[in-house]
Design a protein around this motif. Sequence first.
Motif, short mmCIF file in Angstrom:
data_model
loop_
_atom_site.label_atom_id
_atom_site.label_comp_id
_atom_site.label_asym_id
_atom_site.label_seq_id
_atom_site.Cartn_x
_atom_site.Cartn_y
_atom_site.Cartn_z
N SER A 55 0.85 -1.18 0.00
CA SER A 55 0.00 0.00 0.00
C SER A 55 0.89 1.23 0.00
CB SER A 55 -0.91 0.02 1.23
OG SER A 55 -1.81 -1.05 1.19
N TYR A 56 0.63 2.16 -0.90
CA TYR A 56 1.44 3.36 -1.02
C TYR A 56 0.53 4.58 -1.10
CZ TYR A 56 5.16 0.12 -2.12
OH TYR A 56 6.04 -0.90 -2.06
N GLU A 57 1.04 5.68 -0.61
CA GLU A 57 0.31 6.93 -0.70
C GLU A 57 1.33 8.03 -0.92
OE1 GLU A 57 -2.92 9.06 2.08
OE2 GLU A 57 -3.16 6.92 1.79
N GLN A 58 1.72 8.22 -2.17
CA GLN A 58 2.80 9.15 -2.48
C GLN A 58 2.77 9.49 -3.96
OE1 GLN A 58 5.74 6.51 -1.09
NE2 GLN A 58 5.81 5.30 -2.94
N THR A 59 3.58 10.46 -4.34
CA THR A 59 3.72 10.87 -5.73
C THR A 59 5.18 10.85 -6.09
OG1 THR A 59 1.77 12.30 -5.57
CG2 THR A 59 3.28 12.72 -7.38
N ILE A 60 5.49 10.34 -7.27
CA ILE A 60 6.88 10.26 -7.73
C ILE A 60 7.09 11.27 -8.85
CG2 ILE A 60 8.59 8.80 -8.85
CD1 ILE A 60 7.43 6.45 -7.46
N ASN A 61 8.17 12.03 -8.74
CA ASN A 61 8.58 12.96 -9.79
C ASN A 61 9.94 12.53 -10.33
OD1 ASN A 61 6.35 14.71 -9.10
ND2 ASN A 61 7.58 15.38 -7.36
N ILE A 62 10.12 12.59 -11.62
CA ILE A 62 11.41 12.30 -12.24
C ILE A 62 11.87 13.57 -12.94
CG2 ILE A 62 12.62 10.91 -13.97
CD1 ILE A 62 10.92 8.59 -13.21
N TYR A 63 12.80 14.26 -12.30
CA TYR A 63 13.27 15.54 -12.80
C TYR A 63 14.63 15.46 -13.48
CZ TYR A 63 9.70 17.67 -9.80
OH TYR A 63 8.51 18.02 -9.22
N GLY A 64 15.40 14.42 -13.21
CA GLY A 64 16.81 14.42 -13.57
C GLY A 64 17.11 13.99 -14.98
N ARG A 65 18.41 13.91 -15.21
CA ARG A 65 18.90 13.43 -16.49
C ARG A 65 18.92 11.91 -16.48
NH1 ARG A 65 23.49 17.11 -19.03
NH2 ARG A 65 22.72 19.17 -18.50
N PHE A 66 18.73 11.35 -17.66
CA PHE A 66 18.85 9.91 -17.78
C PHE A 66 20.29 9.54 -18.13
CE2 PHE A 66 14.82 7.89 -17.30
CZ PHE A 66 13.89 8.89 -17.51
N LYS A 67 20.68 8.38 -17.69
CA LYS A 67 22.02 7.87 -17.93
C LYS A 67 21.89 6.48 -18.54
CE LYS A 67 24.17 6.38 -14.33
NZ LYS A 67 24.87 6.35 -13.03
N GLN A 68 22.73 6.20 -19.52
CA GLN A 68 22.76 4.87 -20.12
C GLN A 68 24.10 4.21 -19.81
OE1 GLN A 68 21.95 4.91 -24.28
NE2 GLN A 68 19.92 5.79 -24.07
N GLU A 69 24.05 2.99 -19.34
CA GLU A 69 25.27 2.22 -19.10
C GLU A 69 25.20 0.93 -19.89
OE1 GLU A 69 27.83 0.20 -15.46
OE2 GLU A 69 26.07 1.40 -15.03
N SER A 70 26.18 0.75 -20.77
CA SER A 70 26.19 -0.48 -21.58
C SER A 70 26.92 -1.56 -20.82
CB SER A 70 26.87 -0.22 -22.93
OG SER A 70 28.17 0.26 -22.74
N ILE A 71 26.28 -2.70 -20.68
CA ILE A 71 26.77 -3.76 -19.79
C ILE A 71 27.48 -4.87 -20.54
CG2 ILE A 71 26.04 -5.54 -18.14
CD1 ILE A 71 23.82 -3.52 -17.38
N ALA A 72 27.01 -5.20 -21.72
CA ALA A 72 27.63 -6.32 -22.46
C ALA A 72 27.80 -5.92 -23.91
CB ALA A 72 26.80 -7.59 -22.34
N LEU A 73 28.78 -5.09 -24.18
CA LEU A 73 28.98 -4.58 -25.52
C LEU A 73 29.93 -5.47 -26.31
CD1 LEU A 73 29.30 -0.72 -25.34
CD2 LEU A 73 27.66 -2.06 -26.61
N GLY A 74 29.55 -5.76 -27.54
CA GLY A 74 30.44 -6.49 -28.42
C GLY A 74 30.86 -5.68 -29.60
N LEU A 75 30.36 -4.45 -29.70
CA LEU A 75 30.70 -3.60 -30.82
C LEU A 75 31.49 -2.40 -30.32
CD1 LEU A 75 27.29 -3.76 -32.69
CD2 LEU A 75 29.30 -5.17 -33.01
N SER A 76 32.12 -1.69 -31.22
CA SER A 76 33.04 -0.63 -30.82
C SER A 76 32.32 0.58 -30.25
CB SER A 76 33.88 -0.20 -32.02
OG SER A 76 33.04 0.23 -33.08
N GLU A 77 31.14 0.88 -30.72
CA GLU A 77 30.42 2.06 -30.24
C GLU A 77 28.98 1.71 -29.96
OE1 GLU A 77 31.52 4.99 -29.47
OE2 GLU A 77 33.59 4.63 -30.09
#
Length: 483
Positions: free
Chosen positions: A458-480
Amino acid sequence: MKLRQWQAECIDLALARYRSGNSHFLALATPGAGKTLMASELADQLLKNNLVDLVVCFSPSTIVAMDFSESLHLRTQERFDGLIGAKGRSLTYQNLQHLDTSFWHLFERYRVFVIFDEVHHCAGSNIDNANAWGEKIILNIQEKALFTLALTGTPWRSDLAPIVLSNYMHSSNKISCDYIYGLSEAISADVCRIPQIIAIDNNNISVVGKEETKTFDSFSSLLSQSITPYQDIIENEVVIKYVISSAHKKLSRIRLINPDAAGLVVASSVKHANQISQLMKVSLNEASIVVTYKEKCPANIIQTFKAAKSKWIISVGMISEGTNIPRLQVCCHLSNIKTEMHFRQILGRILRMTGSKNQEAVFYMPAEPKLLEYAYRVKQDVPFEVDVVKFEKIECEVQGQALDKKLNSVTFDTTRSVTPKIGINYIFDQLECMDDVIKQSNYSNKNEIFEEHFLTHSYEQTINIYGRFKQESIALGLSELGE
């Protein structure tokens, strides 16, 4: 069609085991490796060498059963529709509950070869610990089929129950497979694509409650406080827009080389799927196909998409293990199911190698701790010599400058107060599995999913997402990675 080396090796080993007096054979092959073709070729050799009379196949969903029937037909030039003159039948595990005595008598009158696709759905080393499907197999098939072939890409169950027809090593309690073909071997042999797993995070999240406002710098820190459910993250409009926008950019670049490349979004419920489809239309001006258990003929929708040129399909439980759509190259994991088996099976949908020039396989997901743990395990499965260990952190705005003011107003109410009974019903309305399994009362992992599902709180709250998003590549097999 020429067999891959692993397929030929597995078939030879299975035939040798059968001829030496063993009835059961368990093959583990990573999702996307080509288990269906291997099983069909084995069936063809058994039939042509007059070692069996009939072939019966059980699969976890209607679409997979259809694919198996087609594959068996192409390989043997025989019918597998169960009608007079057919050499067998391809069924779903759900059919096990409804087969009558006339069907089971076939095992007494004929030499039957049975294929179990994704056998981990069937639990039980005996009647006492078996689920409904495992019980039928133990009673009617285990001692009566001449030969069986069990296939799996994920050889475990989240509820830790034993898998039917399987042996376990006493020291480690791990399943003992007769043949193993892992992701590392499949990548090295150019059978599977190298996965790029992209974890999406945000650096400024606020939770406004009745008495105080808390801020968090990542999804992990937010979830660690147990004050908000993961469901609220994957349903947040800002999160959805960022994930599908990133994935759409990647798919568009792939389609410059592979014009028929496609993307899959795995949603958590029918309502969620429609929400994503609407946001994709409004934000990206892209149409999408939605396929859920509520459609009249979901298998036909998937088959049509498989052969089409359209870009996106959004699924709730219809495109998971065993579903073969080779043109899928991008996937967005926005499901609320967080088991490793489900994660691996969904990732497998984009790993099938094709003859196209571009063989990228890009998997987007929120940076949820359990999913990150599974992703790092996948990275460990990728062969060292491929040089896949590369990390990139990309800071980028959630939306363009013109939408900054709108972004700051993105909120949603997460007030929930329900009983566990309602929660269970809701879970089975949105499980990421095939249409019939959703209705199965003995779903193997319902307790675990129920415990982590947002409707148990049970929740009684409001969530705001104000920030920047970040991407982290975890299993890369290509150069970029690229944007």
